[in-house]
Design an enzyme around this catalytic site. Sequence first.
Site, PDB file in Angstrom:
ATOM      1  N   ALA A 152       0.830  -1.207   0.000  1.00 50.39           N
ATOM      2  CA  ALA A 152       0.000   0.000   0.000  1.00 50.39           C
ATOM      3  C   ALA A 152       0.864   1.256   0.000  1.00 50.39           C
ATOM      4  CB  ALA A 152      -0.936  -0.012   1.202  1.00 50.39           C
ATOM      5  N   TYR A 153       1.905   1.249   0.818  1.00 42.18           N
ATOM      6  CA  TYR A 153       2.793   2.412   0.872  1.00 42.18           C
ATOM      7  C   TYR A 153       3.511   2.601  -0.464  1.00 42.18           C
ATOM      8  CZ  TYR A 153       6.680   5.424   2.233  1.00 42.18           C
ATOM      9  OH  TYR A 153       7.600   6.449   2.295  1.00 42.18           O
ATOM     10  N   ALA A 154       4.045   1.510  -1.020  1.00 45.45           N
ATOM     11  CA  ALA A 154       4.760   1.611  -2.295  1.00 45.45           C
ATOM     12  C   ALA A 154       3.829   2.090  -3.401  1.00 45.45           C
ATOM     13  CB  ALA A 154       5.372   0.258  -2.658  1.00 45.45           C
ATOM     14  N   SER A 156       1.252   4.048  -3.023  1.00 46.58           N
ATOM     15  CA  SER A 156       1.001   5.486  -2.837  1.00 46.58           C
ATOM     16  C   SER A 156       2.170   6.310  -3.346  1.00 46.58           C
ATOM     17  CB  SER A 156       0.703   5.791  -1.365  1.00 46.58           C
ATOM     18  OG  SER A 156       1.870   5.760  -0.564  1.00 46.58           O
TER      19      SER A 156
END
Length: 244
Positions: A152-154, A156
Amino acid sequence: MTENLRVAVVTGGSRGIGQVVAERLAADGLAVAIVYASNKEAADATVAAITGNGGRALARSADIGDEAAMSAVFDDVEAEFGGIDVVVNSAGIMHLQPVAELDLAALDRMHRTNIRGAFVVNQQAARRVRTGGAIINFSTSVKKLALPTYAAYAASKGAIDALVPVLAKELRGRDVTVNAVAPGPTATDLFLEGKDEATVTAMANMNPMQRLGTPADIAEVVSFLAGPGRWVNGQTVYVNGGMV
């Protein structure tokens, strides 16, 4: 306003990498406006450090995902310093969880800051940065590593990589560069928190320099892109010691 004063806005500038970036740009001679979410004490301390060294700085609190709040911040900076030349969007949040277990409410919060917030800040920057200026965003090296729990972070931050070259082309004729820096593991309090020595050592050894990055390593590249690096445009620059 001082004639020929160059001015930078740094989101996330009260702590970690953003704080060191703000202090580095001030040392380069720019007046710096620090935008922070909630930690007024840290923001005020950064302003005090800059002004104590003879620089000019102010701090404003705002949710970078709120376009009205950010427009007001940019208005304040222009009123105080006379214009804006550099915008560094280092604000961001990280939530780590496997995709199958992902808390979608946490995903929405991360989306608001890391994606919507980035577009809000870049929209203001695109409208206001003066000729010869620079817009600098923060991506991440973890996109290439494909580490479990980072999807999810990557994702974003992948939005930043998509935004940067498009905005660079949209600003054709303005002499304004648009780039991103993509740090690898960097020795900040946030990164080190909760990690044992073995984990930190393993991550440090992922690059051939065999150490973690420092906030100063990242700030050096931001300084280059904000100043002399005029022929670098529309790029994501990986700042990780050769990790990937």
